[in-house]
Enzyme design. Structure first.
Site, mmCIF file in Angstrom:
data_model
loop_
_atom_site.group_PDB
_atom_site.id
_atom_site.type_symbol
_atom_site.label_atom_id
_atom_site.label_comp_id
_atom_site.label_asym_id
_atom_site.label_seq_id
_atom_site.Cartn_x
_atom_site.Cartn_y
_atom_site.Cartn_z
ATOM 1 N N LYS A 61 -9.915 -6.168 1.909
ATOM 2 C CA LYS A 61 -9.610 -5.992 3.343
ATOM 3 C C LYS A 61 -9.069 -7.330 3.824
ATOM 4 O O LYS A 61 -9.810 -8.243 4.165
ATOM 5 C CB LYS A 61 -10.889 -5.627 4.102
ATOM 6 C CG LYS A 61 -10.670 -4.781 5.339
ATOM 7 C CD LYS A 61 -9.752 -5.375 6.394
ATOM 8 C CE LYS A 61 -10.452 -6.320 7.342
ATOM 9 N NZ LYS A 61 -9.523 -7.073 8.209
ATOM 10 N N GLU A 83 -17.849 -17.677 2.404
ATOM 11 C CA GLU A 83 -17.220 -18.994 2.652
ATOM 12 C C GLU A 83 -16.891 -19.035 4.132
ATOM 13 O O GLU A 83 -15.990 -18.329 4.587
ATOM 14 C CB GLU A 83 -15.938 -19.128 1.819
ATOM 15 C CG GLU A 83 -16.134 -19.033 0.321
ATOM 16 C CD GLU A 83 -17.012 -20.133 -0.211
ATOM 17 O OE1 GLU A 83 -17.031 -21.233 0.372
ATOM 18 O OE2 GLU A 83 -17.717 -19.883 -1.196
ATOM 19 N N CYS A 86 -10.454 -24.525 7.039
ATOM 20 C CA CYS A 86 -11.910 -24.636 7.162
ATOM 21 C C CYS A 86 -12.386 -26.062 6.914
ATOM 22 O O CYS A 86 -13.451 -26.440 7.362
ATOM 23 C CB CYS A 86 -12.566 -23.693 6.177
ATOM 24 S SG CYS A 86 -11.898 -23.885 4.529
ATOM 25 N N GLU A 115 -16.369 -25.412 15.848
ATOM 26 C CA GLU A 115 -15.102 -25.293 15.113
ATOM 27 C C GLU A 115 -14.000 -24.828 16.071
ATOM 28 O O GLU A 115 -14.091 -23.741 16.642
ATOM 29 C CB GLU A 115 -15.257 -24.284 13.967
ATOM 30 C CG GLU A 115 -14.040 -24.272 13.064
ATOM 31 C CD GLU A 115 -14.160 -23.270 11.920
ATOM 32 O OE1 GLU A 115 -14.591 -22.129 12.166
ATOM 33 O OE2 GLU A 115 -13.814 -23.633 10.792
HETATM 34 P P1 NAD Z 1 -12.733 -13.939 10.989
HETATM 35 O O1 NAD Z 1 -14.175 -14.151 10.783
HETATM 36 O O2 NAD Z 1 -12.255 -13.543 12.335
HETATM 37 O O3 NAD Z 1 -12.165 -12.809 9.993
HETATM 38 C C1 NAD Z 1 -12.271 -12.927 8.589
HETATM 39 C C2 NAD Z 1 -12.178 -11.526 7.991
HETATM 40 O O4 NAD Z 1 -13.367 -10.799 8.324
HETATM 41 C C3 NAD Z 1 -11.006 -10.686 8.530
HETATM 42 O O5 NAD Z 1 -10.480 -9.894 7.491
HETATM 43 C C4 NAD Z 1 -11.682 -9.824 9.593
HETATM 44 O O6 NAD Z 1 -10.989 -8.627 9.843
HETATM 45 C C5 NAD Z 1 -13.032 -9.568 8.945
HETATM 46 N N1 NAD Z 1 -14.112 -9.235 9.887
HETATM 47 C C6 NAD Z 1 -14.295 -9.711 11.146
HETATM 48 N N2 NAD Z 1 -15.414 -9.203 11.677
HETATM 49 C C7 NAD Z 1 -15.965 -8.397 10.743
HETATM 50 C C8 NAD Z 1 -17.149 -7.583 10.699
HETATM 51 N N3 NAD Z 1 -17.991 -7.508 11.727
HETATM 52 N N4 NAD Z 1 -17.411 -6.906 9.554
HETATM 53 C C9 NAD Z 1 -16.582 -6.992 8.506
HETATM 54 N N5 NAD Z 1 -15.445 -7.713 8.494
HETATM 55 C C10 NAD Z 1 -15.144 -8.425 9.603
HETATM 56 O O7 NAD Z 1 -12.015 -15.285 10.492
HETATM 57 P P2 NAD Z 1 -10.489 -15.690 10.619
HETATM 58 O O8 NAD Z 1 -10.184 -16.019 12.046
HETATM 59 O O9 NAD Z 1 -9.630 -14.713 9.905
HETATM 60 O O10 NAD Z 1 -10.471 -17.047 9.734
HETATM 61 C C11 NAD Z 1 -10.871 -18.283 10.245
HETATM 62 C C12 NAD Z 1 -12.297 -18.612 9.842
HETATM 63 O O11 NAD Z 1 -12.421 -18.585 8.421
HETATM 64 C C13 NAD Z 1 -12.685 -20.015 10.265
HETATM 65 O O12 NAD Z 1 -14.000 -20.019 10.764
HETATM 66 C C14 NAD Z 1 -12.603 -20.807 8.965
HETATM 67 O O13 NAD Z 1 -13.404 -21.963 8.919
HETATM 68 C C15 NAD Z 1 -13.039 -19.780 7.973
HETATM 69 N N6 NAD Z 1 -12.560 -20.151 6.639
HETATM 70 C C16 NAD Z 1 -13.457 -20.627 5.726
HETATM 71 C C17 NAD Z 1 -13.021 -21.037 4.474
HETATM 72 C C18 NAD Z 1 -13.985 -21.588 3.445
HETATM 73 O O14 NAD Z 1 -13.587 -21.781 2.303
HETATM 74 N N7 NAD Z 1 -15.239 -21.853 3.798
HETATM 75 C C19 NAD Z 1 -11.663 -20.954 4.153
HETATM 76 C C20 NAD Z 1 -10.784 -20.458 5.122
HETATM 77 C C21 NAD Z 1 -11.233 -20.057 6.358
#
Ligand code: NAD
Length: 493
Positions: free
Chosen positions: A173, A248, A282, A379
Protein backbone atom coordinates in the site's frame (compact mmCIF):
# COMPACT_ATOMS: atom_id res chain seq x y z
CA UNK A 1 -1.71 12.17 -17.71
CA UNK A 2 -1.27 8.60 -16.49
CA UNK A 3 -4.05 6.31 -15.35
CA UNK A 4 -2.82 3.91 -12.68
CA UNK A 5 -4.70 0.76 -11.72
CA UNK A 6 -4.41 -1.69 -8.88
CA UNK A 7 -2.04 -4.63 -9.44
CA UNK A 8 -3.60 -7.85 -8.17
CA UNK A 9 -2.88 -11.45 -9.14
CA UNK A 10 -0.35 -10.42 -11.80
CA UNK A 11 -2.56 -7.97 -13.67
CA UNK A 12 -3.57 -4.35 -13.54
CA UNK A 13 -7.28 -3.97 -12.63
CA UNK A 14 -9.70 -1.15 -12.03
CA UNK A 15 -10.90 -0.75 -8.44
CA UNK A 16 -14.23 -2.24 -7.36
CA UNK A 17 -15.65 1.26 -6.80
CA UNK A 18 -14.33 2.59 -10.14
CA UNK A 19 -13.11 5.58 -8.11
CA UNK A 20 -9.80 7.29 -8.99
CA UNK A 21 -7.96 9.99 -7.06
CA UNK A 22 -5.66 12.63 -8.49
CA UNK A 23 -1.94 13.01 -7.93
CA UNK A 24 -0.41 16.41 -8.58
CA UNK A 25 3.01 17.75 -9.44
CA UNK A 26 3.84 19.83 -6.33
CA UNK A 27 6.04 22.20 -8.36
CA UNK A 28 3.22 23.23 -10.72
CA UNK A 29 0.00 21.87 -9.15
CA UNK A 30 -0.73 20.15 -12.50
CA UNK A 31 -2.56 16.84 -12.27
CA UNK A 32 -0.14 14.15 -13.40
CA UNK A 33 -1.99 10.91 -12.66
CA UNK A 34 -5.35 9.45 -11.80
CA UNK A 35 -4.93 6.55 -9.46
CA UNK A 36 -7.28 3.70 -8.55
CA UNK A 37 -8.64 4.06 -5.02
CA UNK A 38 -8.76 0.69 -3.30
CA UNK A 39 -11.35 -0.06 -0.64
CA UNK A 40 -11.72 -3.00 1.79
CA UNK A 41 -13.01 -5.27 -0.98
CA UNK A 42 -9.96 -4.64 -3.18
CA UNK A 43 -7.60 -5.21 -0.26
CA UNK A 44 -9.41 -8.48 0.49
CA UNK A 45 -8.97 -9.57 -3.13
CA UNK A 46 -5.27 -8.73 -3.03
CA UNK A 47 -4.73 -10.65 0.23
CA UNK A 48 -6.65 -13.68 -1.13
CA UNK A 49 -4.51 -13.65 -4.30
CA UNK A 50 -1.38 -13.45 -2.19
CA UNK A 51 -2.49 -16.34 0.03
CA UNK A 52 -3.35 -18.44 -3.00
CA UNK A 53 -0.01 -17.76 -4.71
CA UNK A 54 1.94 -18.40 -1.51
CA UNK A 55 0.30 -21.81 -1.10
CA UNK A 56 0.11 -22.88 -4.73
CA UNK A 57 3.35 -21.75 -6.37
CA UNK A 58 6.96 -22.86 -5.91
CA UNK A 59 7.93 -19.36 -4.71
CA UNK A 60 8.13 -20.19 -1.01
CA UNK A 61 10.13 -23.39 -1.60
CA UNK A 62 12.48 -22.54 -4.46
CA UNK A 63 15.48 -20.50 -3.37
CA UNK A 64 17.15 -20.61 -6.80
CA UNK A 65 13.99 -19.21 -8.40
CA UNK A 66 13.95 -16.31 -5.95
CA UNK A 67 17.67 -15.65 -6.40
CA UNK A 68 17.28 -15.50 -10.20
CA UNK A 69 14.14 -13.35 -10.03
CA UNK A 70 15.70 -10.82 -7.64
CA UNK A 71 18.73 -10.45 -9.87
CA UNK A 72 16.55 -10.03 -12.96
CA UNK A 73 14.48 -7.41 -11.13
CA UNK A 74 17.67 -5.56 -10.31
CA UNK A 75 18.69 -5.53 -14.01
CA UNK A 76 15.22 -4.42 -15.11
CA UNK A 77 15.34 -1.56 -12.63
CA UNK A 78 18.73 -0.49 -13.99
CA UNK A 79 17.33 -0.53 -17.52
CA UNK A 80 14.35 1.64 -16.48
CA UNK A 81 16.10 4.04 -14.12
CA UNK A 82 15.91 7.12 -16.34
CA UNK A 83 12.13 6.93 -16.68
CA UNK A 84 11.63 6.12 -12.99
CA UNK A 85 13.93 8.95 -11.90
CA UNK A 86 12.16 11.55 -14.01
CA UNK A 87 8.74 10.38 -12.92
CA UNK A 88 9.63 10.24 -9.24
CA UNK A 89 11.02 13.78 -9.42
CA UNK A 90 7.77 15.03 -11.00
CA UNK A 91 5.58 13.28 -8.42
CA UNK A 92 7.57 14.22 -5.30
CA UNK A 93 9.07 17.54 -6.46
CA UNK A 94 12.46 16.29 -5.44
CA UNK A 95 15.35 17.83 -7.43
CA UNK A 96 16.43 15.55 -10.25
CA UNK A 97 20.10 15.47 -9.15
CA UNK A 98 19.10 13.99 -5.78
CA UNK A 99 16.62 11.61 -7.37
CA UNK A 100 19.28 10.26 -9.72
CA UNK A 101 21.73 9.73 -6.86
CA UNK A 102 19.08 7.87 -4.86
CA UNK A 103 17.54 5.67 -7.54
CA UNK A 104 20.90 4.64 -9.00
CA UNK A 105 21.37 2.66 -5.80
CA UNK A 106 18.05 0.76 -5.88
CA UNK A 107 19.36 -2.35 -7.68
CA UNK A 108 21.86 -2.92 -4.85
CA UNK A 109 19.05 -3.92 -2.49
CA UNK A 110 17.79 -6.70 -4.76
CA UNK A 111 21.34 -7.94 -5.35
CA UNK A 112 22.24 -7.81 -1.67
CA UNK A 113 19.18 -9.72 -0.47
CA UNK A 114 19.54 -12.25 -3.32
CA UNK A 115 23.07 -12.87 -2.04
CA UNK A 116 21.91 -13.16 1.58
CA UNK A 117 19.34 -15.71 0.45
CA UNK A 118 21.94 -17.65 -1.53
CA UNK A 119 24.48 -17.75 1.28
CA UNK A 120 22.05 -18.27 4.18
CA UNK A 121 22.93 -21.28 6.32
CA UNK A 122 20.77 -23.04 8.85
CA UNK A 123 22.19 -23.84 12.25
CA UNK A 124 22.56 -27.01 14.23
CA UNK A 125 22.44 -25.94 17.87
CA UNK A 126 23.94 -28.30 20.45
CA UNK A 127 21.39 -30.67 21.96
CA UNK A 128 21.90 -33.07 24.87
CA UNK A 129 21.68 -36.80 24.31
CA UNK A 130 21.50 -38.87 21.12
CA UNK A 131 19.93 -36.27 18.93
CA UNK A 132 20.53 -34.47 15.70
CA UNK A 133 19.17 -30.98 15.98
CA UNK A 134 18.79 -28.36 13.28
CA UNK A 135 16.83 -25.26 12.36
CA UNK A 136 14.96 -24.38 9.19
CA UNK A 137 14.35 -20.81 8.12
CA UNK A 138 10.92 -20.53 6.49
CA UNK A 139 8.94 -17.78 4.77
CA UNK A 140 6.31 -16.08 6.92
CA UNK A 141 3.41 -16.08 4.43
CA UNK A 142 1.58 -12.92 3.36
CA UNK A 143 3.12 -9.65 4.48
CA UNK A 144 1.81 -6.08 4.13
CA UNK A 145 4.12 -3.22 3.16
CA UNK A 146 2.84 0.31 3.85
CA UNK A 147 5.07 3.10 2.58
CA UNK A 148 5.36 6.92 2.68
CA UNK A 149 5.76 9.47 -0.10
CA UNK A 150 9.15 10.95 0.61
CA UNK A 151 11.33 8.24 -0.98
CA UNK A 152 8.64 6.19 -2.77
CA UNK A 153 10.81 3.59 -4.50
CA UNK A 154 13.74 3.46 -2.09
CA UNK A 155 11.65 2.81 1.00
CA UNK A 156 9.48 0.27 -0.81
CA UNK A 157 12.63 -1.44 -2.08
CA UNK A 158 14.09 -1.64 1.43
CA UNK A 159 11.07 -3.72 2.43
CA UNK A 160 10.27 -5.52 -0.81
CA UNK A 161 13.73 -6.98 -1.49
CA UNK A 162 14.03 -8.82 1.87
CA UNK A 163 10.33 -9.80 1.81
CA UNK A 164 10.70 -11.46 -1.60
CA UNK A 165 14.08 -12.97 -0.75
CA UNK A 166 12.48 -14.52 2.33
CA UNK A 167 9.91 -16.29 0.12
CA UNK A 168 6.86 -14.28 1.16
CA UNK A 169 3.89 -12.98 -0.82
CA UNK A 170 3.35 -9.23 -0.46
CA UNK A 171 0.55 -6.71 -0.59
CA UNK A 172 1.88 -3.17 -1.00
CA UNK A 173 0.00 0.00 0.00
CA UNK A 174 2.04 2.97 -1.28
CA UNK A 175 1.44 6.54 -0.14
CA UNK A 176 -1.56 8.30 -1.67
CA UNK A 177 0.77 11.26 -2.39
CA UNK A 178 3.26 9.31 -4.51
CA UNK A 179 1.78 6.01 -5.73
CA UNK A 180 2.92 6.25 -9.36
CA UNK A 181 6.45 4.81 -9.45
CA UNK A 182 5.62 1.97 -7.02
CA UNK A 183 2.85 0.86 -9.40
CA UNK A 184 5.43 0.32 -12.18
CA UNK A 185 7.14 -2.27 -9.98
CA UNK A 186 4.18 -4.59 -10.65
CA UNK A 187 5.06 -4.76 -14.31
CA UNK A 188 8.81 -5.08 -13.69
CA UNK A 189 8.28 -7.83 -11.12
CA UNK A 190 6.12 -9.75 -13.58
CA UNK A 191 8.77 -9.42 -16.30
CA UNK A 192 11.39 -10.60 -13.81
CA UNK A 193 9.38 -13.78 -13.17
CA UNK A 194 7.64 -13.10 -9.85
CA UNK A 195 4.69 -15.55 -9.97
CA UNK A 196 1.25 -13.97 -10.32
CA UNK A 197 -0.22 -13.11 -6.92
CA UNK A 198 3.11 -13.00 -5.07
CA UNK A 199 3.31 -9.21 -5.48
CA UNK A 200 0.15 -7.09 -5.28
CA UNK A 201 -0.28 -3.32 -5.10
CA UNK A 202 -3.32 -1.55 -3.70
CA UNK A 203 -3.21 2.23 -3.93
CA UNK A 204 -5.53 4.26 -1.76
CA UNK A 205 -5.85 6.19 1.46
CA UNK A 206 -4.38 5.28 4.82
CA UNK A 207 -7.63 5.24 6.73
CA UNK A 208 -9.31 2.92 4.19
CA UNK A 209 -6.86 0.77 2.19
CA UNK A 210 -4.04 1.11 4.75
CA UNK A 211 -6.36 0.25 7.62
CA UNK A 212 -7.94 -2.69 5.78
CA UNK A 213 -4.50 -4.11 5.06
CA UNK A 214 -2.92 -3.54 8.47
CA UNK A 215 -5.89 -5.05 10.32
CA UNK A 216 -6.23 -8.07 8.02
CA UNK A 217 -6.02 -11.24 10.14
CA UNK A 218 -4.32 -13.28 7.37
CA UNK A 219 -1.17 -11.15 7.46
CA UNK A 220 1.87 -12.67 9.15
CA UNK A 221 3.76 -9.39 9.23
CA UNK A 222 3.16 -5.73 8.59
CA UNK A 223 6.04 -3.41 7.79
CA UNK A 224 5.31 0.32 7.78
CA UNK A 225 7.30 3.49 7.25
CA UNK A 226 5.44 6.65 8.18
CA UNK A 227 4.64 9.05 10.98
CA UNK A 228 4.81 7.93 14.62
CA UNK A 229 1.02 8.12 15.09
CA UNK A 230 0.46 5.96 11.98
CA UNK A 231 2.98 3.49 13.38
CA UNK A 232 1.10 3.28 16.69
CA UNK A 233 -2.20 2.48 14.90
CA UNK A 234 -0.62 -0.18 12.73
CA UNK A 235 1.43 -1.76 15.52
CA UNK A 236 -1.70 -1.97 17.71
CA UNK A 237 -3.56 -3.85 14.97
CA UNK A 238 -0.58 -6.15 14.43
CA UNK A 239 -0.44 -6.79 18.17
CA UNK A 240 -4.10 -7.78 18.24
CA UNK A 241 -3.61 -10.15 15.29
CA UNK A 242 -0.34 -11.46 16.77
CA UNK A 243 1.41 -10.55 13.54
CA UNK A 244 5.02 -9.43 13.43
CA UNK A 245 5.55 -5.72 13.00
CA UNK A 246 8.34 -3.45 11.83
CA UNK A 247 7.82 0.30 11.99
CA UNK A 248 10.22 2.96 10.69
CA UNK A 249 8.76 6.17 12.06
CA UNK A 250 9.38 9.85 12.60
CA UNK A 251 12.66 11.53 13.47
CA UNK A 252 14.15 14.73 14.87
CA UNK A 253 17.80 14.15 14.07
CA UNK A 254 20.49 16.07 15.93
CA UNK A 255 23.69 17.26 14.27
CA UNK A 256 26.39 17.55 16.93
CA UNK A 257 29.24 19.87 15.97
CA UNK A 258 32.02 19.19 18.50
CA UNK A 259 34.28 22.12 19.45
CA UNK A 260 37.22 20.82 17.39
CA UNK A 261 35.21 20.21 14.19
CA UNK A 262 36.47 21.58 10.90
CA UNK A 263 34.22 24.59 10.29
CA UNK A 264 33.85 24.17 6.53
CA UNK A 265 33.03 20.47 6.79
CA UNK A 266 30.57 21.14 9.59
CA UNK A 267 28.77 23.88 7.65
CA UNK A 268 28.56 21.86 4.42
CA UNK A 269 27.49 18.76 6.34
CA UNK A 270 24.82 20.66 8.26
CA UNK A 271 23.41 22.25 5.08
CA UNK A 272 23.21 18.78 3.51
CA UNK A 273 21.62 17.26 6.64
CA UNK A 274 19.04 20.03 6.92
CA UNK A 275 18.05 20.66 3.31
CA UNK A 276 18.58 17.51 1.25
CA UNK A 277 15.18 16.38 -0.07
CA UNK A 278 13.98 19.88 0.85
CA UNK A 279 14.16 18.74 4.46
CA UNK A 280 11.61 16.00 3.88
CA UNK A 281 13.53 13.02 5.21
CA UNK A 282 13.10 11.15 8.46
CA UNK A 283 16.78 11.78 9.30
CA UNK A 284 16.68 15.49 8.49
CA UNK A 285 19.21 17.43 10.59
CA UNK A 286 16.59 19.57 12.27
CA UNK A 287 18.58 20.32 15.46
CA UNK A 288 22.11 21.56 14.94
CA UNK A 289 24.13 21.87 18.16
CA UNK A 290 27.09 24.24 18.05
CA UNK A 291 29.60 25.07 20.80
CA UNK A 292 29.39 28.65 22.10
CA UNK A 293 32.97 29.31 20.92
CA UNK A 294 31.99 28.60 17.27
CA UNK A 295 28.36 29.68 17.34
CA UNK A 296 28.57 33.16 15.75
CA UNK A 297 30.87 32.09 12.92
CA UNK A 298 28.91 28.89 12.27
CA UNK A 299 25.57 30.73 12.06
CA UNK A 300 27.01 33.30 9.69
CA UNK A 301 28.49 30.64 7.41
CA UNK A 302 25.45 28.34 7.40
CA UNK A 303 23.14 31.28 6.63
CA UNK A 304 25.44 32.34 3.78
CA UNK A 305 25.51 28.78 2.39
CA UNK A 306 21.73 28.43 2.69
CA UNK A 307 21.10 31.71 0.90
CA UNK A 308 23.21 30.43 -1.99
CA UNK A 309 20.93 27.43 -2.63
CA UNK A 310 18.91 27.45 -5.84
CA UNK A 311 15.17 27.00 -5.32
CA UNK A 312 12.93 26.06 -8.21
CA UNK A 313 12.19 23.63 -11.00
CA UNK A 314 12.98 20.09 -9.78
CA UNK A 315 13.75 18.93 -13.32
CA UNK A 316 16.73 21.31 -13.58
CA UNK A 317 20.14 19.98 -12.62
CA UNK A 318 20.88 23.37 -11.06
CA UNK A 319 18.05 23.11 -8.52
CA UNK A 320 18.95 22.43 -4.89
CA UNK A 321 15.56 22.94 -3.24
CA UNK A 322 12.24 21.81 -4.71
CA UNK A 323 8.69 22.25 -3.49
CA UNK A 324 7.26 20.42 -0.49
CA UNK A 325 4.92 17.57 -1.31
CA UNK A 326 1.41 18.98 -0.83
CA UNK A 327 -0.70 21.93 0.19
CA UNK A 328 -1.27 20.27 3.55
CA UNK A 329 2.47 20.02 4.24
CA UNK A 330 3.04 23.54 2.87
CA UNK A 331 0.54 25.00 5.35
CA UNK A 332 1.82 22.85 8.21
CA UNK A 333 5.43 23.94 7.66
CA UNK A 334 4.48 27.64 7.44
CA UNK A 335 2.45 27.18 10.65
CA UNK A 336 5.53 25.74 12.37
CA UNK A 337 7.62 28.72 11.23
CA UNK A 338 5.02 30.96 12.87
CA UNK A 339 5.08 28.83 16.03
CA UNK A 340 8.89 29.18 16.18
CA UNK A 341 8.62 32.97 15.90
CA UNK A 342 5.94 33.08 18.61
CA UNK A 343 8.11 30.91 20.86
CA UNK A 344 10.86 33.53 20.60
CA UNK A 345 13.23 31.95 18.07
CA UNK A 346 14.87 34.21 15.47
CA UNK A 347 14.54 33.60 11.75
CA UNK A 348 18.15 33.88 10.56
CA UNK A 349 17.17 33.24 6.94
CA UNK A 350 14.13 32.11 4.95
CA UNK A 351 10.87 31.89 6.86
CA UNK A 352 8.69 32.72 3.86
CA UNK A 353 7.11 30.99 0.89
CA UNK A 354 9.11 31.21 -2.33
CA UNK A 355 7.55 32.69 -5.47
CA UNK A 356 5.98 30.30 -7.95
CA UNK A 357 2.85 28.34 -8.46
CA UNK A 358 3.96 25.28 -6.51
CA UNK A 359 4.42 24.55 -2.81
CA UNK A 360 7.79 26.28 -2.41
CA UNK A 361 9.14 27.41 0.96
CA UNK A 362 12.51 29.10 1.46
CA UNK A 363 15.03 27.04 3.42
CA UNK A 364 14.73 28.40 6.92
CA UNK A 365 17.16 28.60 9.83
CA UNK A 366 16.08 29.42 13.37
CA UNK A 367 18.62 30.71 15.89
CA UNK A 368 18.11 31.55 19.57
CA UNK A 369 16.39 28.22 19.95
CA UNK A 370 15.87 26.46 23.27
CA UNK A 371 15.68 22.70 23.26
CA UNK A 372 12.21 22.72 24.81
CA UNK A 373 10.63 24.79 22.03
CA UNK A 374 8.14 22.97 19.80
CA UNK A 375 10.25 23.66 16.70
CA UNK A 376 13.14 21.83 18.39
CA UNK A 377 11.00 18.92 19.55
CA UNK A 378 8.33 18.15 16.92
CA UNK A 379 8.92 16.74 13.46
CA UNK A 380 8.24 19.54 10.94
CA UNK A 381 9.24 17.52 7.87
CA UNK A 382 10.24 20.46 5.72
CA UNK A 383 13.17 22.82 5.00
CA UNK A 384 13.38 24.22 8.53
CA UNK A 385 16.24 23.71 10.96
CA UNK A 386 17.20 25.03 14.41
CA UNK A 387 20.67 25.97 15.65
CA UNK A 388 21.12 25.44 19.38
CA UNK A 389 24.12 26.65 21.42
CA UNK A 390 25.85 24.44 24.02
CA UNK A 391 28.60 25.09 26.53
CA UNK A 392 29.82 21.62 27.59
CA UNK A 393 29.88 18.09 26.12
CA UNK A 394 27.71 16.92 29.00
CA UNK A 395 25.06 19.52 28.16
CA UNK A 396 25.36 18.69 24.45
CA UNK A 397 24.64 14.99 25.00
CA UNK A 398 21.75 15.74 27.33
CA UNK A 399 20.14 18.10 24.82
CA UNK A 400 20.74 15.86 21.80
CA UNK A 401 19.05 12.99 23.64
CA UNK A 402 16.33 15.30 24.93
CA UNK A 403 13.59 14.33 22.49
CA UNK A 404 11.12 11.44 22.20
CA UNK A 405 12.67 10.50 18.85
CA UNK A 406 15.74 8.31 18.43
CA UNK A 407 16.26 7.65 14.75
CA UNK A 408 19.56 9.24 13.72
CA UNK A 409 22.28 11.72 14.69
CA UNK A 410 25.57 12.88 13.24
CA UNK A 411 28.71 13.86 15.13
CA UNK A 412 31.26 16.17 13.52
CA UNK A 413 34.77 16.06 14.96
CA UNK A 414 38.40 15.23 14.21
CA UNK A 415 38.96 14.05 17.77
CA UNK A 416 38.51 10.30 17.39
CA UNK A 417 38.34 9.65 21.14
CA UNK A 418 35.89 12.38 21.96
CA UNK A 419 33.68 11.56 18.96
CA UNK A 420 33.36 7.94 20.11
CA UNK A 421 32.83 8.91 23.74
CA UNK A 422 29.92 11.05 22.55
CA UNK A 423 28.54 8.35 20.23
CA UNK A 424 28.51 5.88 23.12
CA UNK A 425 26.09 8.13 25.00
CA UNK A 426 23.63 8.83 22.17
CA UNK A 427 20.09 7.45 22.06
CA UNK A 428 19.74 6.87 18.31
CA UNK A 429 19.62 3.80 16.07
CA UNK A 430 21.87 5.31 13.39
CA UNK A 431 24.89 7.53 14.06
CA UNK A 432 27.27 8.95 11.49
CA UNK A 433 30.64 10.50 12.28
CA UNK A 434 31.63 13.27 9.86
CA UNK A 435 28.75 12.41 7.52
CA UNK A 436 24.96 12.38 7.44
CA UNK A 437 22.27 10.30 5.70
CA UNK A 438 24.53 7.49 4.41
CA UNK A 439 22.82 4.16 3.91
CA UNK A 440 23.69 0.69 2.64
CA UNK A 441 21.59 -2.46 2.21
CA UNK A 442 23.97 -4.36 4.49
CA UNK A 443 23.82 -1.89 7.34
CA UNK A 444 20.98 -1.88 9.91
CA UNK A 445 18.55 1.04 9.77
CA UNK A 446 16.03 1.53 12.53
CA UNK A 447 15.00 3.95 15.24
CA UNK A 448 15.16 3.87 19.03
CA UNK A 449 12.44 5.32 21.29
CA UNK A 450 9.36 6.65 19.41
CA UNK A 451 11.15 6.41 16.06
CA UNK A 452 10.13 2.81 15.59
CA UNK A 453 10.62 -0.89 16.19
CA UNK A 454 12.45 -3.44 14.08
CA UNK A 455 14.80 -2.47 11.30
CA UNK A 456 15.52 -2.37 7.60
CA UNK A 457 18.67 -3.48 5.78
CA UNK A 458 21.16 -6.15 6.92
CA UNK A 459 20.94 -9.88 7.47
CA UNK A 460 18.84 -9.18 10.55
CA UNK A 461 16.13 -7.68 8.31
CA UNK A 462 16.16 -10.78 6.07
CA UNK A 463 15.83 -12.95 9.18
CA UNK A 464 12.91 -10.82 10.34
CA UNK A 465 11.10 -11.72 7.12
CA UNK A 466 11.35 -15.42 8.00
CA UNK A 467 10.41 -17.72 10.83
CA UNK A 468 12.47 -20.49 12.38
CA UNK A 469 11.49 -24.12 12.80
CA UNK A 470 13.53 -26.38 15.06
CA UNK A 471 13.77 -30.05 13.99
CA UNK A 472 14.83 -32.43 16.80
CA UNK A 473 15.74 -35.94 15.62
CA UNK A 474 16.11 -38.84 18.05
CA UNK A 475 18.84 -41.14 16.65
CA UNK A 476 19.08 -43.45 19.69
CA UNK A 477 18.27 -47.13 19.23
CA UNK A 478 17.68 -47.57 22.98
CA UNK A 479 14.06 -48.54 23.63
CA UNK A 480 12.08 -45.91 25.48
CA UNK A 481 8.90 -46.37 27.45
CA UNK A 482 8.12 -43.77 30.07
CA UNK A 483 5.26 -45.88 31.38
CA UNK A 484 7.29 -49.09 31.86
CA UNK A 485 6.44 -49.21 35.58
CA UNK A 486 10.16 -48.84 36.59
CA UNK A 487 9.55 -45.52 38.39
CA UNK A 488 12.94 -44.32 37.02
CA UNK A 489 13.48 -40.63 36.33
CA UNK A 490 14.26 -40.52 32.59
CA UNK A 491 14.81 -37.75 30.01
CA UNK A 492 16.46 -35.42 32.49
CA UNK A 493 19.30 -34.54 30.16
P1 NAD B 1 2.04 8.85 6.99
O1 NAD B 1 2.15 8.28 8.35
O2 NAD B 1 1.04 9.91 6.75
O3 NAD B 1 1.72 7.71 5.91
C1 NAD B 1 2.57 6.59 5.71
C2 NAD B 1 1.74 5.48 5.08
O4 NAD B 1 0.81 4.98 6.05
C3 NAD B 1 0.90 5.92 3.87
O5 NAD B 1 0.87 4.90 2.91
C4 NAD B 1 -0.48 6.13 4.49
O6 NAD B 1 -1.52 6.01 3.56
C5 NAD B 1 -0.51 5.01 5.52
N1 NAD B 1 -1.43 5.24 6.64
C6 NAD B 1 -1.74 6.41 7.25
N2 NAD B 1 -2.59 6.20 8.26
C7 NAD B 1 -2.82 4.87 8.32
C8 NAD B 1 -3.62 4.03 9.17
N3 NAD B 1 -4.35 4.53 10.17
N4 NAD B 1 -3.59 2.70 8.95
C9 NAD B 1 -2.85 2.19 7.96
N5 NAD B 1 -2.10 2.92 7.11
C10 NAD B 1 -2.08 4.26 7.30
O7 NAD B 1 3.52 9.34 6.60
P2 NAD B 1 3.98 10.17 5.34
O8 NAD B 1 3.51 11.59 5.48
O9 NAD B 1 3.66 9.43 4.09
O10 NAD B 1 5.59 10.11 5.51
C11 NAD B 1 6.28 10.97 6.36
C12 NAD B 1 6.60 10.30 7.68
O11 NAD B 1 7.33 9.10 7.46
C13 NAD B 1 7.48 11.17 8.55
O12 NAD B 1 7.05 11.12 9.89
C14 NAD B 1 8.86 10.53 8.40
O13 NAD B 1 9.74 10.76 9.47
C15 NAD B 1 8.49 9.09 8.28
N6 NAD B 1 9.59 8.36 7.63
C16 NAD B 1 10.37 7.54 8.39
C17 NAD B 1 11.44 6.87 7.81
C18 NAD B 1 12.34 5.97 8.63
O14 NAD B 1 13.17 5.28 8.05
N7 NAD B 1 12.21 5.94 9.95
C19 NAD B 1 11.72 7.05 6.46
C20 NAD B 1 10.89 7.91 5.72
C21 NAD B 1 9.83 8.56 6.31
Amino acid sequence: MRKINLFIGGEYRSPSTERYFQVINPATKDIVAEVAEANEQDVELAVQNALHAFTNTEWAHDRQLRFDVLNRLSSLLRANLDELTELESVITGRPIREMKAQLLRLPEWYEYFASVLKTMENSSPPFSGSYVNYTQRLPLGVVGLITPWNHPLLILTKKLAPALAGGNAVVIKPSENAPVTPSILGDLAKQAGVPNGILNIVQGFGTVAGKALSTHPALEKIDVTGGTETGRHIASAAGFNLAKVAAELGGKASVLILPDANMEEAVNGSAFAAFIATGQTCVQGSRIFVHESQYEVFVEKLVEKTKSLTIGDPSSLETDIGPVISERQYRRILDYIQIGIEEGATVACGGEPFEGNGFFIQPTIFTNVRNDMRVAQEEIFGPVTCIIKYTSIEELVKQANGTDMGLAMSVWSNNIRLAHQVVNQLEAGIVWINDHHRIDPSSPWGGFKSSGIGLENSIQCFNDYTKLRNVIVNISTEPFDWFDGSQQVKRYS
